[in-house]
Design a protein around this motif. Structure first.
Motif, short mmCIF file in Angstrom:
data_model
loop_
_atom_site.label_atom_id
_atom_site.label_comp_id
_atom_site.label_asym_id
_atom_site.label_seq_id
_atom_site.Cartn_x
_atom_site.Cartn_y
_atom_site.Cartn_z
N ASP A 230 0.82 -1.22 0.00
CA ASP A 230 0.00 0.00 0.00
C ASP A 230 0.84 1.26 0.00
N TYR A 231 2.04 1.16 0.55
CA TYR A 231 2.88 2.36 0.66
C TYR A 231 3.72 2.59 -0.58
N ARG A 232 3.85 1.56 -1.40
CA ARG A 232 4.75 1.62 -2.55
C ARG A 232 4.38 2.73 -3.52
N LYS A 233 3.09 3.07 -3.55
CA LYS A 233 2.62 4.13 -4.45
C LYS A 233 3.32 5.45 -4.12
N THR A 234 3.41 5.74 -2.81
CA THR A 234 4.07 6.97 -2.36
C THR A 234 5.54 6.97 -2.78
N TRP A 291 10.80 -11.42 4.02
CA TRP A 291 11.44 -10.54 3.03
C TRP A 291 10.95 -10.71 1.61
N SER A 292 10.13 -11.76 1.36
CA SER A 292 9.65 -11.84 -0.03
C SER A 292 8.83 -10.61 -0.43
N PRO A 293 8.10 -9.94 0.49
CA PRO A 293 7.42 -8.70 0.06
C PRO A 293 8.39 -7.62 -0.42
N GLY A 297 8.41 -6.09 -4.03
CA GLY A 297 8.43 -4.64 -4.20
C GLY A 297 9.50 -4.21 -5.19
N ILE A 298 10.66 -4.86 -5.10
CA ILE A 298 11.75 -4.55 -6.03
C ILE A 298 11.32 -4.87 -7.46
N HIS A 299 10.69 -6.07 -7.66
CA HIS A 299 10.20 -6.43 -9.00
C HIS A 299 9.24 -5.36 -9.52
N GLU A 300 8.33 -4.94 -8.64
CA GLU A 300 7.30 -3.98 -9.05
C GLU A 300 7.90 -2.65 -9.45
N ILE A 301 8.91 -2.23 -8.69
CA ILE A 301 9.57 -0.96 -8.99
C ILE A 301 10.31 -1.03 -10.32
N LYS A 309 16.35 3.58 -9.27
CA LYS A 309 16.30 4.39 -8.04
C LYS A 309 16.57 3.56 -6.79
N LEU A 310 16.96 2.29 -6.96
CA LEU A 310 17.14 1.41 -5.79
C LEU A 310 18.62 1.13 -5.51
N VAL A 311 19.00 1.23 -4.24
CA VAL A 311 20.35 0.86 -3.83
C VAL A 311 20.29 0.06 -2.53
N LEU A 312 21.42 -0.56 -2.17
CA LEU A 312 21.46 -1.45 -1.00
C LEU A 312 22.60 -1.11 -0.05
N GLY A 313 22.41 -1.45 1.21
CA GLY A 313 23.46 -1.34 2.21
C GLY A 313 23.15 -2.29 3.34
#
Ligand SMILES: [Zn+2]
Length: 372
Positions: A230-234, A291-293, A297-301, A309-313
Motif C-alpha cells: 500500500d505504501y509503494r505508491k508513495t 522478506w519476499s514482500p 516490491g523490487i520487481h514492481e519498482i 532508483k534502488l540501492v542497497l546497504g
C-alpha cells in the motif's frame, strides 16, 4: 568542485565511478556517541586511540578485503561528525584494503529521548547544530567537502542528514536546509536516515523546497517502506521525481519479529557476545516470508521503470555501545560481508534477478556517487 566533477570523491581523492564495482551505500566503520567509561557524550572528534586503530586494522581490514571477492570495491561511511573515526584512519584503511571509502559530513537526527543511544535529554543532538546558524552549518559542510576534514587532505564525498519521524524538529529542519545548500554548492549526493513511514516525504519536501535535484538524494533505511504494497505508491511517486531509496538492516527486523529468538539474543548480549549465532541466519523459512514482500516490491519498482532508483546497504560496522569496541551487537556476523554471504543469496532464492541485483549494487551507485 571542478577537480572532482564526474568522479567519486573518496578518502584518497577523486576516482572514476567504474572503479567502485559493487557499492554498499550505508555502513559505519566506526560510530561511537559516548565514551562509555566516563559516560561522556562525544561532541568533538579526536584521533583514534592506538588500541582502537589497532583493532580496526586487525579486524576490519581482512573483512573489507573480502569484499573484492564479491565484486565490491567501495562503501559509503554514513557516520556523521563527531562520531566518525579520525579522517586519516579511513585513509589508512583504504590504503590497506584498496576499498574506496566515501566519507559523509553532515548531521544526525535529533534522537527521540529515552530510546536508542541517548542517555540524557541534552545528548539528543550534537550541540554545535543547536549553536550554529544555517549559514555556519552550510560552510562547515562545504569546507569538509572542498578543503578537507580537521586540516587533513581527506575530504568528505557525501552529506548525511536524518530525522526519524514525519514531523521534523526545528533543529532537524535547520540541518536539512544547511545540507541542501551545501549539496547545491558542492554537487555531492545526500544520504539520509529515515525510519518512519512519512519521514521520506518530509525530507524530500524540504530538500525540494531548497532546490535540490532529487536525483541527488538517497532516502535511507526504507526497505520496510518498499515492502509495504500500500505504501509503494508513495515511494514510486517520489522515484518518478528522481529520489533514490536504500534498503538496509534486513536482519534487525528479522530478530525483532521472532520472539523465540530475541530472548536468548538479549542474554548473549548481556554476557558480552559481540555477534549472533550463525544458525539464526537468513535462510529460515520465516525469513523468506518476511522478506519476499521486499523482493516483490523490487520487481514492481523495476516493472514500473524505476529500478534505477534502488540501492542497497547493510548498516553494519563497529561501535562500543556499552561494551568493548567491536562489531555492532544487534547486527549478524559479519560486518560488511553479510550482505554478500547471506542476504543476497537468500534474495536470489526468493527470485531477485541478476539484472536487478547489478542495478542496485553497481549501476545505480556508480551514477549517484559522482560529483555533479
Ligand atoms: Zn546507519
Amino acid at each position: 568542485m571542478t577537480d572532482a566533477h564526474g568522479q567519486v570523491l573518496t578518502v584518497r581523492g577523486p576516482v572514476p565511478p567504474a572503479a567502485l564495482g559493487a557499492v554498499m551505500m550505508h555502513e559505519h566503520m566506526h560510530i561511537d556517541m559516548y565514551r562509555w567509561q566516563t559516560d561522556e557524550f562525544i561532541t568533538k572528534e579526536e584521533p583514534a586511540t592506538p588500541e582502537r586503530r589497532a583493532y580496526l586494522l586487525r579486524e576490519a581490514v581482512p573483512r573489507l578485503r573480502q569484499l573484492h571477492g564479491f565484486g565490491g570495491h567501495a562503501y559509503v561511511e554514513a557516520t556523521p561528525e563527531p562520531w566518525r573515526a579520525w579522517p586519516t584512519l579511513y585513509r589508512e584503511l583504504t590504503d590497506e584494503t584498496d576499498i574506496h571509502i566515501i566519507l559523509c559530513c553532515g548531521f544526525y537526527r535529533e534522537v527521540e529521548i529515552g530510546t536508542y543511544w541517548v542517555k540524557r535529554p541534552e545528548d539528543r543532538i550534537w550541540p554545535y547544530v543547536a549553536e550554529a546558524s544555517i549559514e555556519e552549518l552550510t560552510d562547515h559542510l562545504v569546507g569538509q567537502i572542498t578543503q578537507g576534514i580537521h586540516g587533513t587532505a581527506v575530504r568528505a564525498g557525501a552529506i548525511k542528514l536524518g530525522c526519524s519521524q514525519p514531523p521534523m524538529t526545528e533543529l532537524e529542519l535547520k540541518t536539512f536546509r544547511a545540507g541542501a545548500r551545501a549539496q547545491k554548492k558542492t554537487g555531492v549526493h545526500i544520504t539520509t536516515h529515515c525510519n518512519r513511514l512519512g519521514a521520506e516525504t518530509s525530507q524530500l519536501t524540504i530538500l525540494d523546497e531548497e532546490g535540490v535535484d532529487l536525483n541527488r538524494v538517497v532516502i535511507g533505511h526504507t526497505g520496510a517502506h518498499i515492502a509495504l504494497p500500500d505504501y509503494r505508491k508513495t515511494i514510486l511517486e517520489w522515484m518518478k521525481r528522481g529520489a533514490n531509496f536504500l534498503s538496509t538492516n534486513l536482519e534487525i527486523a528479522y530478530l525483532r519479529n521472532r520472539q523465540e529468538t530475541s530472548r536468548p539474543v538479549v542474554k548473549w548480549m548481556k554476557r558480552g557476545a559481540s555477534f549472533l549465532p550463525r544458525k539464526m541466519g537468513i535462510y529460515h523459512g520465516r525469513q523468506e516470508k518476511k522478506w519476499s514482500p521486499l523482493v516483490e516490491g523490487i520487481h514492481e519498482i523495476f516493472a514500473a521503470g524505476q529500478g534505477d532508483k534502488l540501492v542497497l546497504g547493510l548498516d553494519s560496522g563497529y561501535t562500543s555501545e556499552s561494551q568493548n569496541f567491536g562489531p555492532m551487537p544487534y547486527m549478524p556476523p559479519h560486518p560488511f560481508t553479510f550482505l554478500f554471504t547471506d542476504i543476497l543469496p537468500a534474495f536470489r532464492a526468493m527470485g531477485l534477478e541478476p539484472g536487478e541485483e547489478k542495478a542496485m549494487l553497481e549501476t545505480n551507485p556508480q551514477r549517484i556517487l559522482p560529483v555533479q
